[in-house]
Structures are given as C-alpha cells and as structure tokens.
Scaffold this motif. Structure first.
Motif, PDB file in Angstrom:
ATOM      1  N   SER A 167       0.861  -1.185   0.000  1.00 11.23           N
ATOM      2  CA  SER A 167       0.000   0.000   0.000  1.00 11.23           C
ATOM      3  C   SER A 167       0.891   1.227   0.000  1.00 11.23           C
ATOM      4  O   SER A 167       1.117   1.867   1.034  1.00 11.23           O
ATOM      5  CB  SER A 167      -0.933  -0.005   1.226  1.00 11.23           C
ATOM      6  N   SER A 168       1.399   1.570  -1.185  1.00  7.96           N
ATOM      7  CA  SER A 168       2.415   2.623  -1.300  1.00  7.96           C
ATOM      8  C   SER A 168       1.906   3.971  -0.806  1.00  7.96           C
ATOM      9  O   SER A 168       2.609   4.675  -0.070  1.00  7.96           O
ATOM     10  CB  SER A 168       2.872   2.735  -2.755  1.00  7.96           C
ATOM     11  N   GLY A 169       0.695   4.347  -1.213  1.00 12.40           N
ATOM     12  CA  GLY A 169       0.166   5.640  -0.810  1.00 12.40           C
ATOM     13  C   GLY A 169       0.006   5.762   0.684  1.00 12.40           C
ATOM     14  O   GLY A 169       0.367   6.783   1.290  1.00 12.40           O
ATOM     15  N   LEU A 170      -0.530   4.723   1.319  1.00 10.79           N
ATOM     16  CA  LEU A 170      -0.706   4.752   2.769  1.00 10.79           C
ATOM     17  C   LEU A 170       0.632   4.768   3.493  1.00 10.79           C
ATOM     18  O   LEU A 170       0.773   5.414   4.540  1.00 10.79           O
ATOM     19  CB  LEU A 170      -1.532   3.546   3.216  1.00 10.79           C
TER      20      LEU A 170
ATOM     21  N   HIS B 141       7.134  -3.881   0.064  1.00 15.84           N
ATOM     22  CA  HIS B 141       6.548  -3.718  -1.267  1.00 15.84           C
ATOM     23  C   HIS B 141       5.722  -2.427  -1.367  1.00 15.84           C
ATOM     24  O   HIS B 141       4.570  -2.429  -1.831  1.00 15.84           O
ATOM     25  CB  HIS B 141       5.683  -4.931  -1.627  1.00 15.84           C
ATOM     26  N   THR B 142       6.303  -1.316  -0.927  1.00 13.18           N
ATOM     27  CA  THR B 142       5.586  -0.029  -0.967  1.00 13.18           C
ATOM     28  C   THR B 142       6.369   1.030  -1.738  1.00 13.18           C
ATOM     29  O   THR B 142       6.132   2.228  -1.546  1.00 13.18           O
ATOM     30  CB  THR B 142       5.323   0.468   0.464  1.00 13.18           C
ATOM     31  N   ASP B 143       7.302   0.614  -2.581  1.00 12.84           N
ATOM     32  CA  ASP B 143       8.084   1.539  -3.410  1.00 12.84           C
ATOM     33  C   ASP B 143       8.880   2.539  -2.578  1.00 12.84           C
ATOM     34  O   ASP B 143       9.117   3.669  -3.005  1.00 12.84           O
ATOM     35  CB  ASP B 143       7.174   2.308  -4.389  1.00 12.84           C
ATOM     36  N   LEU B 144       9.289   2.126  -1.401  1.00  9.03           N
ATOM     37  CA  LEU B 144      10.086   3.003  -0.546  1.00  9.03           C
ATOM     38  C   LEU B 144      11.499   3.148  -1.091  1.00  9.03           C
ATOM     39  O   LEU B 144      12.115   2.164  -1.511  1.00  9.03           O
ATOM     40  CB  LEU B 144      10.163   2.442   0.875  1.00  9.03           C
TER      41      LEU B 144
ATOM     42  N   ASP C  96      11.350  -5.989  -0.485  1.00  7.57           N
ATOM     43  CA  ASP C  96      10.828  -5.657  -1.814  1.00  7.57           C
ATOM     44  C   ASP C  96      10.620  -4.155  -1.993  1.00  7.57           C
ATOM     45  O   ASP C  96       9.569  -3.691  -2.451  1.00  7.57           O
ATOM     46  CB  ASP C  96       9.513  -6.403  -2.070  1.00  7.57           C
ATOM     47  N   ASN C  97      11.625  -3.382  -1.598  1.00 13.38           N
ATOM     48  CA  ASN C  97      11.643  -1.941  -1.841  1.00 13.38           C
ATOM     49  C   ASN C  97      12.960  -1.583  -2.530  1.00 13.38           C
ATOM     50  O   ASN C  97      13.900  -2.376  -2.540  1.00 13.38           O
ATOM     51  CB  ASN C  97      11.512  -1.161  -0.527  1.00 13.38           C
ATOM     52  N   ASN C  98      13.016  -0.400  -3.120  1.00 10.58           N
ATOM     53  CA  ASN C  98      14.238   0.083  -3.773  1.00 10.58           C
ATOM     54  C   ASN C  98      14.951   1.057  -2.834  1.00 10.58           C
ATOM     55  O   ASN C  98      14.968   2.264  -3.051  1.00 10.58           O
ATOM     56  CB  ASN C  98      13.919   0.748  -5.103  1.00 10.58           C
TER      57      ASN C  98
ATOM     58  N   ARG D  55      18.031 -10.425   6.732  1.00 11.98           N
ATOM     59  CA  ARG D  55      19.154 -10.811   5.864  1.00 11.98           C
ATOM     60  C   ARG D  55      18.777 -10.713   4.389  1.00 11.98           C
ATOM     61  O   ARG D  55      19.651 -10.674   3.522  1.00 11.98           O
ATOM     62  CB  ARG D  55      19.592 -12.252   6.171  1.00 11.98           C
ATOM     63  N   ASP D  56      17.489 -10.650   4.096  1.00  7.85           N
ATOM     64  CA  ASP D  56      17.036 -10.631   2.703  1.00  7.85           C
ATOM     65  C   ASP D  56      16.759  -9.222   2.189  1.00  7.85           C
ATOM     66  O   ASP D  56      16.315  -9.056   1.054  1.00  7.85           O
ATOM     67  CB  ASP D  56      15.761 -11.475   2.558  1.00  7.85           C
ATOM     68  N   ILE D  57      17.006  -8.207   2.998  1.00  7.83           N
ATOM     69  CA  ILE D  57      16.753  -6.828   2.591  1.00  7.83           C
ATOM     70  C   ILE D  57      18.031  -6.256   1.979  1.00  7.83           C
ATOM     71  O   ILE D  57      19.051  -6.139   2.660  1.00  7.83           O
ATOM     72  CB  ILE D  57      16.298  -5.982   3.787  1.00  7.83           C
ATOM     73  N   MET D  58      17.981  -5.924   0.674  1.00 12.72           N
ATOM     74  CA  MET D  58      19.159  -5.485  -0.060  1.00 12.72           C
ATOM     75  C   MET D  58      19.072  -4.003  -0.422  1.00 12.72           C
ATOM     76  O   MET D  58      17.990  -3.453  -0.624  1.00 12.72           O
ATOM     77  CB  MET D  58      19.320  -6.314  -1.350  1.00 12.72           C
ATOM     78  N   CYS D  59      20.223  -3.393  -0.527  1.00 11.08           N
ATOM     79  CA  CYS D  59      20.311  -2.004  -0.960  1.00 11.08           C
ATOM     80  C   CYS D  59      20.143  -1.939  -2.483  1.00 11.08           C
ATOM     81  O   CYS D  59      20.691  -2.774  -3.210  1.00 11.08           O
ATOM     82  CB  CYS D  59      21.651  -1.402  -0.573  1.00 11.08           C
ATOM     83  N   ALA D  60      19.394  -0.952  -2.953  1.00 17.16           N
ATOM     84  CA  ALA D  60      19.234  -0.742  -4.389  1.00 17.16           C
ATOM     85  C   ALA D  60      20.097   0.408  -4.885  1.00 17.16           C
ATOM     86  O   ALA D  60      20.427   0.486  -6.069  1.00 17.16           O
ATOM     87  CB  ALA D  60      17.773  -0.468  -4.719  1.00 17.16           C
ATOM     88  N   SER D  61      20.472   1.325  -4.006  1.00 15.92           N
ATOM     89  CA  SER D  61      21.321   2.453  -4.348  1.00 15.92           C
ATOM     90  C   SER D  61      21.980   2.935  -3.058  1.00 15.92           C
ATOM     91  O   SER D  61      21.537   2.579  -1.955  1.00 15.92           O
ATOM     92  CB  SER D  61      20.501   3.574  -5.004  1.00 15.92           C
ATOM     93  N   PRO D  62      23.068   3.705  -3.182  1.00 14.19           N
ATOM     94  CA  PRO D  62      23.778   4.123  -4.396  1.00 14.19           C
ATOM     95  C   PRO D  62      24.448   2.942  -5.099  1.00 14.19           C
ATOM     96  O   PRO D  62      24.436   1.825  -4.574  1.00 14.19           O
ATOM     97  CB  PRO D  62      24.815   5.120  -3.863  1.00 14.19           C
ATOM     98  N   ALA D  63      25.024   3.223  -6.262  1.00  9.22           N
ATOM     99  CA  ALA D  63      25.495   2.146  -7.127  1.00  9.22           C
ATOM    100  C   ALA D  63      26.514   1.248  -6.437  1.00  9.22           C
ATOM    101  O   ALA D  63      26.512   0.027  -6.631  1.00  9.22           O
ATOM    102  CB  ALA D  63      26.097   2.734  -8.407  1.00  9.22           C
ATOM    103  N   ASP D  64      27.407   1.853  -5.627  1.00 12.52           N
ATOM    104  CA  ASP D  64      28.468   1.049  -5.029  1.00 12.52           C
ATOM    105  C   ASP D  64      27.957   0.172  -3.884  1.00 12.52           C
ATOM    106  O   ASP D  64      28.678  -0.699  -3.392  1.00 12.52           O
ATOM    107  CB  ASP D  64      29.600   1.947  -4.517  1.00 12.52           C
ATOM    108  N   LEU D  65      26.698   0.368  -3.434  1.00 13.46           N
ATOM    109  CA  LEU D  65      26.115  -0.477  -2.385  1.00 13.46           C
ATOM    110  C   LEU D  65      25.025  -1.387  -2.937  1.00 13.46           C
ATOM    111  O   LEU D  65      24.371  -2.089  -2.165  1.00 13.46           O
ATOM    112  CB  LEU D  65      25.530   0.396  -1.273  1.00 13.46           C
ATOM    113  N   TRP D  66      24.830  -1.374  -4.243  1.00  9.48           N
ATOM    114  CA  TRP D  66      23.777  -2.206  -4.835  1.00  9.48           C
ATOM    115  C   TRP D  66      24.011  -3.681  -4.503  1.00  9.48           C
ATOM    116  O   TRP D  66      25.113  -4.214  -4.649  1.00  9.48           O
ATOM    117  CB  TRP D  66      23.770  -2.017  -6.341  1.00  9.48           C
ATOM    118  N   GLY D  67      22.938  -4.348  -4.014  1.00  8.90           N
ATOM    119  CA  GLY D  67      23.018  -5.765  -3.678  1.00  8.90           C
ATOM    120  C   GLY D  67      23.619  -6.060  -2.328  1.00  8.90           C
ATOM    121  O   GLY D  67      23.713  -7.230  -1.927  1.00  8.90           O
TER     122      GLY D  67
END
Length: 674
Positions: free
Chosen positions: A479-482, A506-509, A530-532, A554-566
């Motif tokens: 529920s991204s908006g909420l 999964h809220t596009d955070l 499941d967020n970026n 343990r399953d929460i991964m960084c999406a940015s910045p580029a050098d911390l991706w994954g």
C-alpha cells in the motif's frame, strides 16, 4: 559447601551416569510431590546399544528405543527387566520402527510400566507379549498394519484408560473385542477401513467418554450401537460416508460434543432436518460439509457452538436459528449465502463469534447481536461500509473485512466500535480513505491495510487513523500511498509510541526518515522487503536490525547508491561511507569553508578599496566566487584571499588570466577535481 552439595545430591537422587551413545536425554521437572528427586529424565535412543539400561540415569521415566532388530529388542527388554530396580521411575516405554512380531520375551515383571507406545512397527496383529502388563493405563498401537482384533485380546488390561488403534487397516471389529475394558475412557479407531460397527461391539465400554471413529467408511449409525455409552461426552464420526443417522443413536445423556463434518450425503437424508439429538448436555455440533441446504433444527436448546461451514445454505431466514437460543459461536464459512434477513440473528443474545467468511454477501448484515465480539466477513462481495452498518456493536473487538470489493468507507463508519481491537480492510479496491474515517476505535491495537491502492498524495492527505495511541501492529504491505502518508504524518507518528510491528514491504520506498525510531521507541519488527532502498545514511537502521536479529532482515538489499547495490542492509556499519558519499560530504565542507572565508575577506576587501570600488567591482567578486565553485566542486579548499588582490588590479577573467599565480591555483583545482 562440599557437605551441602553432597546433601543436595542425595536429596534429589542425582545420578552421575552419562547419556548413552546414540541417545538423547532431557530433564523435566516433576509434576508431583516426589521426595527423592525434583526432576525426571526422558531418554530417546535411535539405535541399539549393548546393556543400555545399565547406563540409564536412575531418574529415567520415559525410555524410547527405535530401529531395533528382533534380537536387539529382546536383549534390550531382558536387560531392562534385569535392571528394573535401578530405574524406580520408569513408567513410559516407547518402541518404534522395530521388529516386534513373534518376539519371545516375558515382560510381566515390568509392573511399573503404565504407558506403552508401539507405533510404526508394521504390526499386523496385536502383540500378545505386551498384553500382560496388568498395570498398564495407556496403550498406543497406532500407525501399524493391524487388520484383525481377535476375541477378548485386552481381557487382562483391567486398568487401561486409553486405547489408540488409529491409522491401522481394521475392516471389522467383532463383538467381544473390547471385553474386559470396563474402565476405558478414551478409544481411538480413526483412520481405518471400518464400514460398520457390530451392535454389541461397544457394549462392554460403559465408562467410555471419548470415541473417535473419524476417517473410516461408515455408512450408517443405528440406535443400538451407542446405547450403552451412558458416559460418552464426545463422539466423532466425521469424514465417513454416512448417509443415515438414526435419531435415537445420538440421544446420549452425557454427550457434549458431536462431530459430523465431512459426510456430504448426510444432508440429503430424511433426518437431515434434525441432526441434533435431545441430550441436555450437548454444547458443540459440527455439521460442516454435510450437504445441508438449510439450517438444521435442534431438539435441544443447550447448543453453544454450531459449525455449518462448507454447505450449500443460500439464505438465513428469521426463525431458522430459534432452536439455538444459547449460541455463542456460529460458523457459516464457505456456503452460498446471499441473503441474511434483517432479524435472522438479532435474537441470539449470547452470540459472540460469527463466521460469514467466503460467501456471496453484498452488504454487512443488519441487526447483529449486541454482544458480538468477533465478526468474520472476509472473501465476500461487500462494496461499501456505511455509517449505519455497524450500529449498536459497542462490544465488537475483531472485524475482518479483507478480500471484498469495498470501494467506499464512509466517514465515521467505525465510530460505534469503541471496543474494537483488530480491524482488517486489506485487499479491497479502496482508492480514498479520508482523514478520520477510522475515528472511533480508540483501543485499536491491530490495523491491517495491505494491498490498498490509495492514490492521494501524502502531502495533501494525512493518515486515516488519527488516534493510534494503542496501536501495536500496523500492516501497510503493498500500500504505497498509505505508507507515504504514514511516514509523512509526523503527528500520527508521534502518537504511535506503542507500535511494535510495522509492515512497509513492497511499498516503493526509497528513503526512510532518520527519526523513525525516535517516534517509534517500542518498534520490534520492521518489514521493508521488496523496496528500492537508498542505503545512504542508513547505518542507524542496520545497527537496529542487528539488535533485533530477525531472519528476514538478511534478505533486505540495498538498491542504491550504485556502489552499495546488492549489499544486505543489515551489513552496513556505523561511520561507513561510500566513495560517492565521501565526495558529497567534502563538497559540503568546501562550500562551508568558502562562505566563512568570504565573510572574513569581505571586510578587508572593502577596507582596501576605500570607496574606489563600484557595484561593478562587487559583481566581479560574486562572479569570481561562482567561478571558484564551478571549478572546485569536488574536493580541496581554495584560499579566497589569494584572489582578492587581483580585484584591485582589475583582473576579471580568471579563466584566461596570464597571471601565473592565478593560473597555478586553477591547475591545482583541476588536479584535485580529477
């Protein structure tokens, strides 16, 4: 001190023997007033050990042996008989996955054995060697392949309370099979292949209280079969092939629980209209999945729990439930309900739990009982929650409306629900939840709003729950908006100090406000999968997650910045900056230093000029400083005082100056920039 330890060891009867090889030993506190020991030992051995009982601790009460061949089992039992005096507490013997057939051992002397379990040994007949334990109280022969019970096999077990013959291959039990079991209280014959019961087979069991005949192939129940069971409290004949139940067969004076579920042919019989007998103590009836098309009448008014799930009931009319005035729990899950007349349940003054899950209901039923505490309306076709739907339900504590087609929630729709503790509106096509639409439930502790597509931007609409002082669990998954509204609404955050579990997965955070834990001091679980996530400056969150030690982190991964991706978020360390963050930090430091130097040098500059500089000269200073920032926008610090002296000389184009000092400074900046 040594004397004290010795006295304590003698008092509790501690043995210094170690746990045998290939065995597991566990100690448990005694549940009675034994004077010689404060605990007992449970021993489980997965293979044969020679003279194993010589090694057992003298506090052993439970002894389990598995995977023994016939001779190994015989040796173990003989060794147990020889050492029985050294095991004063041994009362539970368990033998599994072993060869018991044709075992030639005399175990009568094991008079202390009160419970014998012989499961999963592929027995095809009753093991006579163990049927002479005259003090036995519990005998478990389940999960074998027993096909026949011979005449009077239990005649010597006069003290037996519990007999479990479930999950065997029984097809028939003859009269006299249970002779001698005059004090038996519990008999389990479930998961066999029984097609009928002899009229006399249960006759000797005058003390029986619990009878389980579920998951067989019984086709009918006659009036004689259970007639002698005057002490029977629970009868389970669910999941058979019953097509007929004689009314007299269920008129048992002590019967409290009657389980008929999973007999789809039963609802088509003539007796279907009246499935409940006349027993005055009957309180629970489960007639789920019995093919019923209407609510069955009851011949007794004592019923407290009625389960009718998985039938084909389409309508509940006024009067259908009049024969159940004391109902406390009513279950209509997975029927075809479309119509519930307005006063169909209004007279159930004691009803506290109502299941209407998985039906075709289009609106919340009217005139529900005032004492209702739990209302299940998930998986229906409800399209709106109005302010009049829940009137009078001041005692309602749990309201589940998930997986409907709700598009509109009226203002103050829940204002009457002052006792509400749990509210679930998840997975509904709601697009707008107005501020304050959840006003009323001041004691709300669990709020689930997952998979709701709110489209209102966070900066324009505040979070719909304005009084979350008692909130413990908040589910905003998908529920991204909420989620944006909640994180942006500082007032709601500040009032959520009791929140312990927050689901923002999964809220596009991308960013998480750094003061989140300040506002939520009781937070224990934060779901953000499941967020970026941009992990810049999230070391504080990584440190907090490590303290909580939840596996999902343990399953929460960084999406940015580029050098911390994954990179797992939980692995970020305090004070650790990426190269890009270092550069950005240095840029900010440069800007601050230039501003400070500018302030210091402006005074000197104007003192030197003594009025000779015009506005144009002042603009030259601003242009020069802008030129410096353009050139030095990465690292390094420019000494602005080196440039101020060129203003006196009228130098304006620093980039093309022939002055060697200026050229040298610009080259230094270029080198640092690279």
């Amino acid at each position: 001190m040594v004397h004290l330890v010795l006295i304590m060891m003698l008092t509790v009867g501690v043995s210094t023997r170690a746990c045998p090889i290939m065995c597991t030993c566990r100690n448990y506190p005694l549940d009675n007033s034994q004077k010689t020991s404060t605990y007992f030992t449970s021993v489980s051995c997965s293979s044969y050990t020679e003279n194993i009982t010589d090694i057992l601790d003298n506090t052993t009460r439970d002894f389990e042996i598995s995977n023994l061949h016939q001779q190994e089992l015989a040796d173990t039992l003989n060794n147990l008989i020889e050492n029985k005096l050294d095991l004063p507490y041994l009362s539970n013997l368990i033998i599994t996955k072993s060869e018991i057939e044709n075992l030639n051992v005399s175990v009568e002397s094991l008079e202390r054995i009160l419970s014998l379990t012989l499961i999963d040994n592929r027995l095809e007949s009753l093991p006579e060697v163990f049927l002479n334990l005259q003090n036995l109280q519990t005998l478990d022969l389940s999960h074998n392949e027993i096909k026949v019970i011979e005449l009077e096999p239990f005649r010597t077990l006069r003290t037996l309370d519990v007999l479990n013959l479930s999950a065997n291959s029984l097809t028939k039990i003859d009269s006299g099979s249970f002779s001698g079991l005059n004090v038996l209280k519990c008999l389990d014959l479930s998961r066999n292949n029984l097609t009928k019961l002899d009229d006399q087979v249960l006759l000797p069991l005058s003390s029986l209280q619990y009878l389980n005949l579920s998951n067989n192939r019984l086709e009918a129940l006659n009036e004689v079969c259970f007639s002698s069971l005057i002490m029977l409290q629970q009868l389970d004949v669910s999941w058979n092939r019953l097509a007929r139940v004689a009314p007299g067969s269920l008129q048992l004076p002590s019967l409290a629980r009657l389980l008929l579920a999973g007999n789809p042919q039963l609802g088509r019989s003539r007796e279907a209209a009246v499935l409940v007998g006349t027993g005055r103590r009957l309180q629970t009836v489960d007639a789920s999945r019995t093919g019923l098309k209407q609510v069955p009448a009851a011949l007794t008014h004592s019923i407290r729990t009625l389960r009718l799930a998985g039938n084909s009931i389409q309508t509940i009319n006024c009067g259908d439930l009049d024969s159940y005035p004391l109902l406390q729990l009513l279950d209509f899950t997975s029927n075809d309900l479309e119509v519930i007349e307005e006063d169909a349940m209004g007279r159930l003054d004691s009803l506290s739990v109502l299941y209407l899950t998985d039906n075709n209901i289009h609106e919340i039923p009217k005139s529900l009982p005032e004492k209702l505490k739990v209302l299940h309306l998930e998986h229906n076709n409800i399209q709106r929650v109005s302010s009049k739907d829940l009137l009078g339900l001041t005692g309602l504590e749990v309201l589940l409306l998930s997986d409907n087609k709700i598009r509109t929630v009226d203002e103050a729709a829940f204002s009457q629900l002052v006792s509400l503790v749990t509210l679930d509106l998840s997975r509904n096509p709601v697009t707008i939840l107005q501020p304050g639409c959840l006003v009323g439930p001041s004691a709300l502790q669990v709020l689930r709003l997952s998979s709701i597509g709110i489209i209102s931007p966070a900066e324009e609409v505040s979070f719909p729950l304005s009084a979350p002082e008692h909130l413990i669990t908040l589910d905003l998954c998908d529920s991204s908006g909420l989620a944006r509204q909640f994180l942006a609404d500082t007032a709601t955050l500040a009032a959520s100090r009791e929140l312990q579990e927050l689901d923002l997965s999964h809220t596009d955070l991308e960013f998480i406000r750094s003061d989140l834990l300040h506002y939520l001091p009781q937070l224990r679980v934060l779901h953000i999968k499941d967020n970026n996530l941009n992990c810049s400056h999230l070391e504080w969150l990584a440190s907090w997650m490590r303290r909580q030690d939840e596996p999902e982190y343990r399953d929460i991964m960084c999406a940015s910045p580029a050098d911390l991706w994954g990179t797992p978020l939980v692995d970020l360390q305090d004070g650790e900056l990426s190269p890009i963050e270092t550069i950005n930090q240095q840029e900010n430091n440069i800007d601050r230093e230039i501003i400070n130097l500018q302030r210091e040098n402006n005074t000197n500059l104007y003192q030197i000029s003594t009025g000779q500089y015009t506005t144009e000269s002042t603009n030259y200073i601003s242009l020069a400083q802008e030129e410096i920032k353009n050139v030095t926008n990465i690292t390094g610090l420019i000494d602005v005082t080196n440039y101020t002296k060129y203003f006196n000389k009228g130098e304006t184009d620093f980039s093309k100056s022939n002055n060697p000092e200026i050229t040298n400074e610009i080259e230094k900046v270029n080198i640092k920039k690279k």
